[in-house]
Scaffold this motif. Sequence first.
Motif, mmCIF file in Angstrom:
data_model
loop_
_atom_site.group_PDB
_atom_site.id
_atom_site.type_symbol
_atom_site.label_atom_id
_atom_site.label_comp_id
_atom_site.label_asym_id
_atom_site.label_seq_id
_atom_site.Cartn_x
_atom_site.Cartn_y
_atom_site.Cartn_z
ATOM 1 N N TYR A 135 -60.794 82.906 -90.262
ATOM 2 C CA TYR A 135 -60.444 83.116 -91.665
ATOM 3 C C TYR A 135 -61.677 82.954 -92.546
ATOM 4 O O TYR A 135 -62.542 82.089 -92.284
ATOM 5 N N THR A 136 -61.764 83.771 -93.600
ATOM 6 C CA THR A 136 -62.934 83.792 -94.476
ATOM 7 C C THR A 136 -62.526 83.557 -95.922
ATOM 8 O O THR A 136 -61.493 84.061 -96.373
ATOM 9 N N THR A 137 -63.340 82.783 -96.643
ATOM 10 C CA THR A 137 -63.138 82.556 -98.075
ATOM 11 C C THR A 137 -64.455 82.796 -98.799
ATOM 12 O O THR A 137 -65.515 82.367 -98.333
ATOM 13 N N ILE A 138 -64.369 83.491 -99.956
ATOM 14 C CA ILE A 138 -65.544 83.754 -100.794
ATOM 15 C C ILE A 138 -65.465 82.853 -102.016
ATOM 16 O O ILE A 138 -64.436 82.788 -102.695
ATOM 17 N N SER A 139 -66.545 82.172 -102.325
ATOM 18 C CA SER A 139 -66.563 81.245 -103.455
ATOM 19 C C SER A 139 -66.623 81.982 -104.784
ATOM 20 O O SER A 139 -66.887 83.191 -104.840
ATOM 21 N N ASP A 140 -66.391 81.243 -105.874
ATOM 22 C CA ASP A 140 -66.687 81.754 -107.202
ATOM 23 C C ASP A 140 -68.200 81.935 -107.327
ATOM 24 O O ASP A 140 -68.981 81.273 -106.636
ATOM 25 N N THR A 141 -68.603 82.829 -108.214
ATOM 26 C CA THR A 141 -70.033 83.082 -108.397
ATOM 27 C C THR A 141 -70.612 82.141 -109.452
ATOM 28 O O THR A 141 -69.896 81.668 -110.345
ATOM 29 N N VAL A 142 -71.908 81.875 -109.315
ATOM 30 C CA VAL A 142 -72.660 81.182 -110.367
ATOM 31 C C VAL A 142 -73.833 82.073 -110.742
ATOM 32 O O VAL A 142 -74.303 82.875 -109.932
ATOM 33 N N ARG A 143 -74.273 81.955 -111.981
ATOM 34 C CA ARG A 143 -75.365 82.820 -112.452
ATOM 35 C C ARG A 143 -76.596 81.995 -112.793
ATOM 36 O O ARG A 143 -76.496 80.906 -113.364
ATOM 37 N N THR A 144 -77.736 82.533 -112.436
ATOM 38 C CA THR A 144 -79.012 81.911 -112.781
ATOM 39 C C THR A 144 -80.006 83.015 -113.134
ATOM 40 O O THR A 144 -79.769 84.197 -112.815
ATOM 41 N N GLN A 188 -75.322 84.211 -100.512
ATOM 42 C CA GLN A 188 -75.686 85.573 -100.891
ATOM 43 C C GLN A 188 -76.086 85.639 -102.357
ATOM 44 O O GLN A 188 -75.720 84.773 -103.169
ATOM 45 N N TYR A 189 -76.837 86.704 -102.705
ATOM 46 C CA TYR A 189 -77.227 86.926 -104.100
ATOM 47 C C TYR A 189 -77.178 88.424 -104.411
ATOM 48 O O TYR A 189 -77.238 89.257 -103.504
ATOM 49 N N GLN A 190 -77.063 88.735 -105.693
ATOM 50 C CA GLN A 190 -77.191 90.112 -106.166
ATOM 51 C C GLN A 190 -77.618 90.070 -107.628
ATOM 52 O O GLN A 190 -77.416 89.068 -108.325
ATOM 53 N N THR A 216 -77.416 88.914 -98.117
ATOM 54 C CA THR A 216 -77.288 87.592 -97.491
ATOM 55 C C THR A 216 -78.670 86.944 -97.393
ATOM 56 O O THR A 216 -79.590 87.501 -96.781
ATOM 57 N N LEU A 217 -78.800 85.796 -97.994
ATOM 58 C CA LEU A 217 -80.065 85.054 -97.965
ATOM 59 C C LEU A 217 -80.195 84.264 -96.667
ATOM 60 O O LEU A 217 -81.266 84.214 -96.049
ATOM 61 N N CYS A 218 -79.087 83.639 -96.231
ATOM 62 C CA CYS A 218 -79.108 82.885 -94.982
ATOM 63 C C CYS A 218 -77.681 82.618 -94.529
ATOM 64 O O CYS A 218 -76.737 82.731 -95.316
ATOM 65 N N ASP A 252 -76.529 86.705 -109.657
ATOM 66 C CA ASP A 252 -75.306 86.004 -109.283
ATOM 67 C C ASP A 252 -75.467 85.477 -107.863
ATOM 68 O O ASP A 252 -76.060 86.143 -106.990
ATOM 69 N N LEU A 253 -74.937 84.278 -107.631
ATOM 70 C CA LEU A 253 -74.978 83.646 -106.313
ATOM 71 C C LEU A 253 -73.555 83.341 -105.859
ATOM 72 O O LEU A 253 -72.688 83.032 -106.681
#
Length: 473
Positions: A142-151, A96-98, A107-109, A131-132
Amino acid sequence: MNTQPRHRQEADRRPRLAGSLTLVVLLAVAAFSMTGFSSARFTSSSAATTGSISAASDWTPPTVAVQSPGTSVRGTVNLTATASDVESGIDNVAIQYQAAEGAAWTTLCTDTTTPYGCSWVTTSVADGAYDLRAVATDKAGYTTISDTVRTTVANNFTVILADPGDAVRGTVTLSTTTYNTGLTLSSTSVQYAVAGSGNWKSACTNVLSTSCTFNTTTVADGYYDFRSVAQVAFGGTYYSAVQADVLVDNTNPTVTMTDPGSPLSGTRTFAATAADAGSGVAQVVIQYAPNGSTTYKTLCTIIDAPYSCRYDTTTISAGTYTFRAVATDIAGGTTTSALVTGRVVDNTLSAVSVEDPGTFVTGTVSINASASAVSGVTSVKIQRAPTGTTTWTDLCTDTTSPYSCSWNTTTVADGAYDLRAILVDGAGKTTTSTTVSARSVDNSIVRGVDIQAVNGTGTAGKLDNGDKVTYTY
């Protein structure tokens, strides 16, 4: 049709039936009690069909991380993520991105096979910072969300002002980055304006480097917008996205250390009050140091009001200490409270008391005391003084329990006396008991002063039955 009233009626009938049953039992017990003992017995049993209990096959959520595509991207880029789940396995991973610091993820894919990834056509979004993240779901749900990275998406000439932070103070560094310059860059600058006003002013100008400094004390505390400006040769001005609502806070917080009292022993509460009308209080640190020292140690750090903590003073050496509180606001301003000095930490607890010998004493009496101390009892001294004075005289000093003295009261003048005991413990600390006051010493000799006789029903002049004799002393 509403059936609720019927439910209430049924519920109401059940207590009445139980009450009737209780009455019958009581009467039966009463009846049996008049004739003998009851031999009645009650047996209850229950049964259930065979069942089974099993543990879930997966109690643990998956792990997931999105890979950084780099500090800047353009065109079509490949985004990848890694995910694993050692129990049920990975079902799918969504990428995902925002827009940076946004609140709506797109959601990109969604990929179901490793390697997890997809292509991002960056020309479909506006240039700027993004942010990605990746969201992994395992086969147990069960679901887990990753840390974000910025570009930064930069498909055209792009100017980016780095986020200066939510709150700033003093001199701050403002960093500008340009992408796809192509044309000759003549200068960059950073501008500021009161938030939402659009009235832009220069924070730093004619800067050819990537950063400049801005002294925020030249403006009033409050919220401001910032943007970067790039000038290119032969005309053309480019602006960055606005970093909005940055708080300038050059006012330090206020803080007061609460007096913890003295002496201090065991686990005690240490507290402070703090406030900051600008960016808000980030933390309060309560510290202590030996009296006269400037080497402070931290008792505790509190990030939420009320600013207090419980601390075991037995971890501090016995002695006299100074306490203070240091408050820091979100912008980084700090204030140290006024000092609370001369507070004694003493965990060598001692207790002593003198026993009351009675309101009146005469002759030789025993004066007893009770004493205890964590560090041990070295001695107990028992003293007397005329009531209302501080002229204390030792009766004795005892070093073993039970602590007691023999007081020959005939060696002092008749009158009222006070009694007390003084304990010296193993640490050399002195503890004085509560005073037992106004105990009367009376050793005077009883003397007869008169005798009278009154005739009763017998013969006058003769002492016989019914006569009364009165002695006066």
